[in-house]
Scaffold this motif. Structure first.
Motif, PDB file in Angstrom:
ATOM      1  N   ALA A  63       0.707  -1.025   0.063  1.00  0.00           N
ATOM      2  CA  ALA A  63       0.213   0.107  -0.102  1.00  0.00           C
ATOM      3  C   ALA A  63       1.123   0.873  -0.305  1.00  0.00           C
ATOM      4  CB  ALA A  63      -0.995   0.099   0.655  1.00  0.00           C
ATOM      5  N   PRO A  64       1.490   1.459   0.701  1.00  0.00           N
ATOM      6  CA  PRO A  64       2.396   2.338   0.774  1.00  0.00           C
ATOM      7  C   PRO A  64       3.403   2.761  -0.357  1.00  0.00           C
ATOM      8  CG  PRO A  64       2.440   1.848   2.473  1.00  0.00           C
ATOM      9  CD  PRO A  64       2.272   0.912   1.882  1.00  0.00           C
ATOM     10  N   GLY A  65       3.731   1.885  -0.951  1.00  0.00           N
ATOM     11  CA  GLY A  65       4.536   2.024  -2.313  1.00  0.00           C
ATOM     12  C   GLY A  65       3.532   2.097  -3.498  1.00  0.00           C
ATOM     13  N   TRP A  66       2.222   1.925  -3.267  1.00  0.00           N
ATOM     14  CA  TRP A  66       1.031   2.073  -4.431  1.00  0.00           C
ATOM     15  C   TRP A  66       0.737   3.984  -4.024  1.00  0.00           C
ATOM     16  CZ3 TRP A  66      -0.365   0.532  -8.556  1.00  0.00           C
ATOM     17  CH2 TRP A  66      -0.188  -1.297  -8.813  1.00  0.00           C
ATOM     18  N   LYS A  67       1.082   4.713  -2.893  1.00  0.00           N
ATOM     19  CA  LYS A  67       0.630   6.188  -1.985  1.00  0.00           C
ATOM     20  C   LYS A  67       1.777   6.600  -2.643  1.00  0.00           C
ATOM     21  CE  LYS A  67      -2.128   8.408   0.809  1.00  0.00           C
ATOM     22  NZ  LYS A  67      -2.271   8.242   1.373  1.00  0.00           N
ATOM     23  N   TRP A  68       3.506   6.256  -2.696  1.00  0.00           N
ATOM     24  CA  TRP A  68       3.952   7.122  -3.066  1.00  0.00           C
ATOM     25  C   TRP A  68       4.357   6.750  -4.346  1.00  0.00           C
ATOM     26  CZ3 TRP A  68       7.223   9.785  -1.000  1.00  0.00           C
ATOM     27  CH2 TRP A  68       7.409  10.003  -0.410  1.00  0.00           C
ATOM     28  N   GLY A  69       3.358   6.092  -5.626  1.00  0.00           N
ATOM     29  CA  GLY A  69       3.681   5.826  -6.694  1.00  0.00           C
ATOM     30  C   GLY A  69       2.434   7.367  -7.573  1.00  0.00           C
ATOM     31  N   PRO A  74       2.763  12.272 -10.572  1.00  0.00           N
ATOM     32  CA  PRO A  74       2.695  13.849 -10.770  1.00  0.00           C
ATOM     33  C   PRO A  74       3.724  13.956 -11.374  1.00  0.00           C
ATOM     34  CG  PRO A  74       0.719  12.838  -9.060  1.00  0.00           C
ATOM     35  CD  PRO A  74       2.151  12.004  -9.066  1.00  0.00           C
ATOM     36  N   PHE A  75       4.657  14.162  -9.870  1.00  0.00           N
ATOM     37  CA  PHE A  75       5.668  15.067  -9.697  1.00  0.00           C
ATOM     38  C   PHE A  75       7.201  15.259 -11.386  1.00  0.00           C
ATOM     39  CE2 PHE A  75      10.414  15.700  -9.282  1.00  0.00           C
ATOM     40  CZ  PHE A  75      10.863  16.863  -8.413  1.00  0.00           C
ATOM     41  N   TYR A  76       6.412  13.541 -11.610  1.00  0.00           N
ATOM     42  CA  TYR A  76       7.231  13.424 -12.949  1.00  0.00           C
ATOM     43  C   TYR A  76       6.657  14.397 -14.010  1.00  0.00           C
ATOM     44  CZ  TYR A  76       9.276  11.284 -16.687  1.00  0.00           C
ATOM     45  OH  TYR A  76      10.475  10.908 -18.062  1.00  0.00           O
ATOM     46  N   GLN A  77       5.763  14.433 -14.360  1.00  0.00           N
ATOM     47  CA  GLN A  77       4.497  14.462 -15.023  1.00  0.00           C
ATOM     48  C   GLN A  77       4.670  16.024 -14.845  1.00  0.00           C
ATOM     49  OE1 GLN A  77       1.638  13.261 -14.468  1.00  0.00           O
ATOM     50  NE2 GLN A  77       1.126  11.341 -16.035  1.00  0.00           N
ATOM     51  N   ALA A  78       5.012  17.035 -14.398  1.00  0.00           N
ATOM     52  CA  ALA A  78       5.032  18.223 -13.759  1.00  0.00           C
ATOM     53  C   ALA A  78       6.138  18.872 -14.084  1.00  0.00           C
ATOM     54  CB  ALA A  78       4.239  18.318 -12.227  1.00  0.00           C
ATOM     55  N   PRO A  84       0.537  17.891 -20.940  1.00  0.00           N
ATOM     56  CA  PRO A  84       0.450  19.569 -20.933  1.00  0.00           C
ATOM     57  C   PRO A  84      -0.582  20.085 -19.654  1.00  0.00           C
ATOM     58  CG  PRO A  84      -0.720  18.702 -22.930  1.00  0.00           C
ATOM     59  CD  PRO A  84      -0.275  17.411 -21.753  1.00  0.00           C
ATOM     60  N   VAL A  85      -0.243  21.560 -18.816  1.00  0.00           N
ATOM     61  CA  VAL A  85      -1.948  21.779 -18.410  1.00  0.00           C
ATOM     62  C   VAL A  85      -2.877  21.623 -18.113  1.00  0.00           C
ATOM     63  CG1 VAL A  85      -1.025  24.400 -18.721  1.00  0.00           C
ATOM     64  CG2 VAL A  85      -1.665  23.200 -16.111  1.00  0.00           C
ATOM     65  N   GLY A 132      -0.814  19.865  -5.582  1.00  0.00           N
ATOM     66  CA  GLY A 132      -1.408  21.161  -4.887  1.00  0.00           C
ATOM     67  C   GLY A 132       0.000  22.157  -5.874  1.00  0.00           C
ATOM     68  N   TRP A 133       0.489  21.699  -6.325  1.00  0.00           N
ATOM     69  CA  TRP A 133       1.489  22.427  -7.688  1.00  0.00           C
ATOM     70  C   TRP A 133       0.768  21.944  -8.886  1.00  0.00           C
ATOM     71  CZ3 TRP A 133       6.549  20.984  -9.717  1.00  0.00           C
ATOM     72  CH2 TRP A 133       7.586  21.471 -10.546  1.00  0.00           C
ATOM     73  N   ASN A 134       0.368  21.111  -8.766  1.00  0.00           N
ATOM     74  CA  ASN A 134      -0.391  20.821 -10.394  1.00  0.00           C
ATOM     75  C   ASN A 134      -1.782  21.492 -10.076  1.00  0.00           C
ATOM     76  OD1 ASN A 134       0.960  19.327 -11.613  1.00  0.00           O
ATOM     77  ND2 ASN A 134       0.074  17.306 -10.621  1.00  0.00           N
TER      78      ASN A 134
END
Length: 155
Positions: A63-69, A74-78, A84-85, A132-134
């Motif tokens: 479960a924590p592994g999925w949550k880290w995903g 989203p960090f990698y995508q941003a 695109p936004v 939040g950044w997204n």
């Protein structure tokens, strides 16, 4: 919390009668009070052969592994700009932001603090900040699009 009081708590917990499912849901019974993700004959045999599979077949590790995903993707995508936004889903990003905020707060309430509660905090704080950044990016983009769509005032 002392080990003696924890032991007493566990003994009381184990003496409680197991929850009985309605007849329609009896097929779920093997998963009640079970920490395994895959609870099939092949998985139990593979657990005996592979310590790695045994570790990752445990929901406490999976479960924590999925949550880290949910935080890392989203960090990698941003950072990469893909998607695109304009393709970001504001509702999804906002819900993950509030999930990260809620569970980050919860992780600070867990006593005693240990590596697990700190990892829970870090994972959820990452979920909060990245999504939040997204949300901020999407709101700024939508505002810029509305400003472009408005006709310019006559002079």
């Amino acid at each position: 919390v002392s080990t003696q009081s924890t032991g007493t708590f566990n003994a009381k917990l184990m003496s409680l009668p197991h929850y009985q499912l309605p007849q329609l849901l009896k097929f779920l019974q093997p998963w009640i009070h079970n920490h395994r993700f895959f609870y099939f004959k092949w998985a139990l045999e593979l657990e005996k052969k592979s310590p790695v599979f045994e570790k990752w077949n445990n929901v406490r590790n999976l479960a924590p592994g999925w949550k880290w995903g949910l935080s890392i993707v989203p960090f990698y995508q941003a950072v990469s700009g893909n998607p695109p936004v304009e393709k970001l889903d504001l509702k999804q990003s906002a819900s993950l932001t509030f999930t990260g905020m809620t569970w980050s707060y919860y992780a600070t309430l867990i006593q005693p603090q240990d590596a697990g509660s700190r990892a829970l905090f870090l994972c959820n704080a990452a979920l909060f900040f990245v999504n939040g950044w997204n949300v901020i990016r999407k709101i700024k983009y939508d505002q810029a699009q509305k400003a472009k769509a408005l006709p310019s005032p006559p002079q």
